[in-house]
Design a protein around this motif. Structure first.
Motif, PDB file in Angstrom:
ATOM      1  N   MET A  97     122.124  73.499  21.782  1.00  0.00           N
ATOM      2  CA  MET A  97     122.755  74.466  22.405  1.00  0.00           C
ATOM      3  C   MET A  97     123.797  75.412  22.459  1.00  0.00           C
ATOM      4  N   LEU A  98     124.710  74.679  21.455  1.00  0.00           N
ATOM      5  CA  LEU A  98     125.517  75.818  21.019  1.00  0.00           C
ATOM      6  C   LEU A  98     125.124  77.059  20.501  1.00  0.00           C
ATOM      7  N   ALA A  99     124.274  76.644  19.455  1.00  0.00           N
ATOM      8  CA  ALA A  99     123.763  78.045  18.762  1.00  0.00           C
ATOM      9  C   ALA A  99     122.899  78.887  19.724  1.00  0.00           C
ATOM     10  N   ALA A 100     122.362  78.381  20.567  1.00  0.00           N
ATOM     11  CA  ALA A 100     121.575  79.268  21.653  1.00  0.00           C
ATOM     12  C   ALA A 100     122.768  80.009  22.485  1.00  0.00           C
ATOM     13  N   ALA A 101     123.697  79.432  22.794  1.00  0.00           N
ATOM     14  CA  ALA A 101     124.814  80.266  23.466  1.00  0.00           C
ATOM     15  C   ALA A 101     125.302  81.422  22.789  1.00  0.00           C
ATOM     16  N   TRP A 102     125.496  81.196  21.329  1.00  0.00           N
ATOM     17  CA  TRP A 102     125.961  82.114  20.356  1.00  0.00           C
ATOM     18  C   TRP A 102     125.105  83.243  20.572  1.00  0.00           C
ATOM     19  N   LEU A 103     123.560  82.993  20.373  1.00  0.00           N
ATOM     20  CA  LEU A 103     122.739  83.768  20.174  1.00  0.00           C
ATOM     21  C   LEU A 103     122.701  84.503  21.623  1.00  0.00           C
ATOM     22  N   ALA A 104     122.973  83.946  22.621  1.00  0.00           N
ATOM     23  CA  ALA A 104     122.842  84.735  24.071  1.00  0.00           C
ATOM     24  C   ALA A 104     124.012  85.673  24.138  1.00  0.00           C
ATOM     25  N   ILE A 105     125.102  85.201  23.758  1.00  0.00           N
ATOM     26  CA  ILE A 105     126.351  86.157  24.228  1.00  0.00           C
ATOM     27  C   ILE A 105     126.734  87.103  23.131  1.00  0.00           C
ATOM     28  N   ARG A 106     126.248  86.999  21.948  1.00  0.00           N
ATOM     29  CA  ARG A 106     126.812  87.998  20.795  1.00  0.00           C
ATOM     30  C   ARG A 106     126.536  89.430  20.972  1.00  0.00           C
ATOM     31  N   ASN A 107     127.262  90.042  20.677  1.00  0.00           N
ATOM     32  CA  ASN A 107     127.226  91.764  20.948  1.00  0.00           C
ATOM     33  C   ASN A 107     126.924  92.112  22.420  1.00  0.00           C
ATOM     34  N   ALA A 108     127.567  91.228  23.277  1.00  0.00           N
ATOM     35  CA  ALA A 108     127.340  91.685  24.821  1.00  0.00           C
ATOM     36  C   ALA A 108     127.833  93.217  24.889  1.00  0.00           C
ATOM     37  N   PRO A 125     127.506  71.440  29.283  1.00  0.00           N
ATOM     38  CA  PRO A 125     127.200  70.072  29.057  1.00  0.00           C
ATOM     39  C   PRO A 125     127.742  69.498  27.805  1.00  0.00           C
ATOM     40  N   ALA A 126     127.473  70.264  26.568  1.00  0.00           N
ATOM     41  CA  ALA A 126     128.140  69.477  25.395  1.00  0.00           C
ATOM     42  C   ALA A 126     129.506  69.111  25.499  1.00  0.00           C
ATOM     43  N   ILE A 127     130.309  70.140  26.206  1.00  0.00           N
ATOM     44  CA  ILE A 127     131.785  69.751  26.398  1.00  0.00           C
ATOM     45  C   ILE A 127     131.763  68.593  27.148  1.00  0.00           C
ATOM     46  N   ALA A 128     131.105  68.382  28.073  1.00  0.00           N
ATOM     47  CA  ALA A 128     131.124  67.226  29.113  1.00  0.00           C
ATOM     48  C   ALA A 128     130.901  65.889  28.181  1.00  0.00           C
ATOM     49  N   LEU A 185     116.869  67.571  24.614  1.00  0.00           N
ATOM     50  CA  LEU A 185     117.196  66.579  23.263  1.00  0.00           C
ATOM     51  C   LEU A 185     118.223  65.956  23.793  1.00  0.00           C
ATOM     52  N   LEU A 186     119.045  66.524  24.554  1.00  0.00           N
ATOM     53  CA  LEU A 186     120.430  65.984  24.887  1.00  0.00           C
ATOM     54  C   LEU A 186     120.190  64.950  26.105  1.00  0.00           C
ATOM     55  N   PHE A 187     119.599  65.400  27.145  1.00  0.00           N
ATOM     56  CA  PHE A 187     119.234  64.597  28.424  1.00  0.00           C
ATOM     57  C   PHE A 187     117.949  63.888  28.413  1.00  0.00           C
ATOM     58  N   GLY A 188     116.860  64.503  27.635  1.00  0.00           N
ATOM     59  CA  GLY A 188     115.691  64.055  27.828  1.00  0.00           C
ATOM     60  C   GLY A 188     115.492  62.347  27.957  1.00  0.00           C
ATOM     61  N   THR A 220     125.036  59.492  20.641  1.00  0.00           N
ATOM     62  CA  THR A 220     123.796  59.052  19.718  1.00  0.00           C
ATOM     63  C   THR A 220     123.403  60.556  18.747  1.00  0.00           C
ATOM     64  N   PRO A 221     122.776  60.149  17.749  1.00  0.00           N
ATOM     65  CA  PRO A 221     122.371  61.139  16.686  1.00  0.00           C
ATOM     66  C   PRO A 221     121.633  62.361  17.383  1.00  0.00           C
ATOM     67  N   HIS A 222     120.785  61.922  18.169  1.00  0.00           N
ATOM     68  CA  HIS A 222     119.755  62.968  18.627  1.00  0.00           C
ATOM     69  C   HIS A 222     120.817  63.724  19.668  1.00  0.00           C
ATOM     70  N   GLU A 223     121.869  63.099  20.336  1.00  0.00           N
ATOM     71  CA  GLU A 223     122.517  64.066  21.315  1.00  0.00           C
ATOM     72  C   GLU A 223     123.305  65.011  20.598  1.00  0.00           C
ATOM     73  N   TRP A 224     123.883  64.586  19.374  1.00  0.00           N
ATOM     74  CA  TRP A 224     124.646  65.465  18.757  1.00  0.00           C
ATOM     75  C   TRP A 224     123.907  66.604  18.026  1.00  0.00           C
ATOM     76  N   ALA A 225     122.639  66.394  17.774  1.00  0.00           N
ATOM     77  CA  ALA A 225     121.730  67.664  17.634  1.00  0.00           C
ATOM     78  C   ALA A 225     121.113  68.351  18.779  1.00  0.00           C
TER      79      ALA A 225
END
Length: 313
Positions: free
Chosen positions: A288-299, A262-265, A139-142, A278-283
């Motif tokens: 992506m941030l939600a995915a990172a949170w899901l990946a690292i929580r309770n490591a 990438p979001a920080i960049a 969605l961000l780069f496509g 753009t709005p689709h880039e914000w989305a």
């Protein structure tokens, strides 16, 4: 002192912030200096500084002979081959397509190699984080991926080179994990960066157009500033944190930075370079941030297989 799990989470977000900022530094630097030379010299300096720091602090800087073959392969995979393929491929595809290929392939490859080599286990939450993160990347780069690109054989080879670089980097990360159970991350960082950077620099001088005419004494202030940030931040700080997290969390969790940096960049590009979002880039960034949170929580906490040095990381 912070508990180790909380400290690791803080280090993860610091790594993501630094590596997000390196995108701007790289953009400035490679506009002035051939990219492979710029990258190789950065790695050499970072590795030399890390090993010099350890030597000055009285810490060992040698690797046991039986571990040298694994270190050599990890160095070739994580530094020399990865960046040679990545930079060559990026010359032949758009920046958006390069980002989609590299950042989508890498977390998948990290998980696949980690599971195949017995370093991690596969479960639904990790798969969910991968699917969510790659959806955000697309969605961000496509929309930018194929802008201005004419389909050609060279473009296909460029995309394949970027995908292969991600696979090689992932394999190197997984192969390095057993070393990180026995040696401090600063020591492994120092050796992989120094020797991998030396090979990269030699390859640049031998094969990269204009490299021999663009050695550091000829750089301007902007090139030096970008290079120093990449040495101190991107290589010494962020790369060392990454290796520590590979050891403590496993390669796939550490690789969740692919969904944050990438979001920080993009955000820093908006602030520093006045780029529009753009709005689709914000989305895409939110996903992506939600995915990172899901990946690292309770490591899980790290439990070493072999006794480690008692020096501080």
């Amino acid at each position: 002192m912070l508990a180790e799990p909380k400290r690791s989470v803080i280090l993860f977000w610091a790594m993501c912030l630094i590596w997000g900022a390196t995108w701007i530094a790289i953009k400035v630097g490679v506009a002035l200096v051939p990219p492979i030379l710029f990258s190789g010299t950065r790695f050499v300096m970072a590795g030399a500084l890390l090993l010099a720091y350890r030597w000055a602090a009285g810490h060992p800087i040698t690797i046991q002979r039986q571990d040298c073959p694994r270190l050599t392969v990890a160095t070739l995979f994580m530094v020399t081959l990865t960046y040679a393929l990545l930079f060559w491929g990026a010359l032949h595809v758009s920046s958006g397509l390069a980002a989609v290929i590299d950042l989508s392939f890498l977390p998948v490859a990290l998980l696949a190699f980690a599971v195949a080599l017995g370093e991690e286990q596969l479960h639904s939450r990790r798969l969910g984080a991968l699917v969510l993160g790659i959806s955000g990347l697309l969605l961000l780069f496509g929309p930018k991926a194929f802008v201005g690109q004419d389909s050609s054989t060279l473009e296909l080879w460029g995309g394949a080179a970027i995908a292969l670089s991600a696979l090689i980097y992932a394999a190197g990360s997984v192969l390095a994990r057993p070393l990180l159970r026995h040696y401090p991350s600063t020591l492994i960082s120092g050796h992989t960066l120094l020797w991998g950077g030396a090979l990269t620099t030699l390859a640049a001088l031998a094969f990269e157009p204009g490299a021999s005419d663009a050695l550091p004494p000829r750089w301007n202030a902007s090139a030096w500033a970008s290079w120093l940030f990449l040495v101190l931040g991107g290589s010494i700080a962020a790369y060392t944190i990454y290796l520590k997290l590979v050891r403590d969390w496993g390669p796939s969790r550490a690789g969740a930075y692919c969904f944050v940096s990438p979001a920080i960049a993009v955000l820093l590009g908006m602030i520093v370079l006045n780029e529009t979002v753009t709005p689709h880039e914000w989305a895409g960034m939110a996903i992506m941030l939600a995915a990172a949170w899901l990946a690292i929580r309770n490591a899980p906490a790290f439990v070493p297989e072999r006794p480690m040095s008692q020096e501080m990381e």
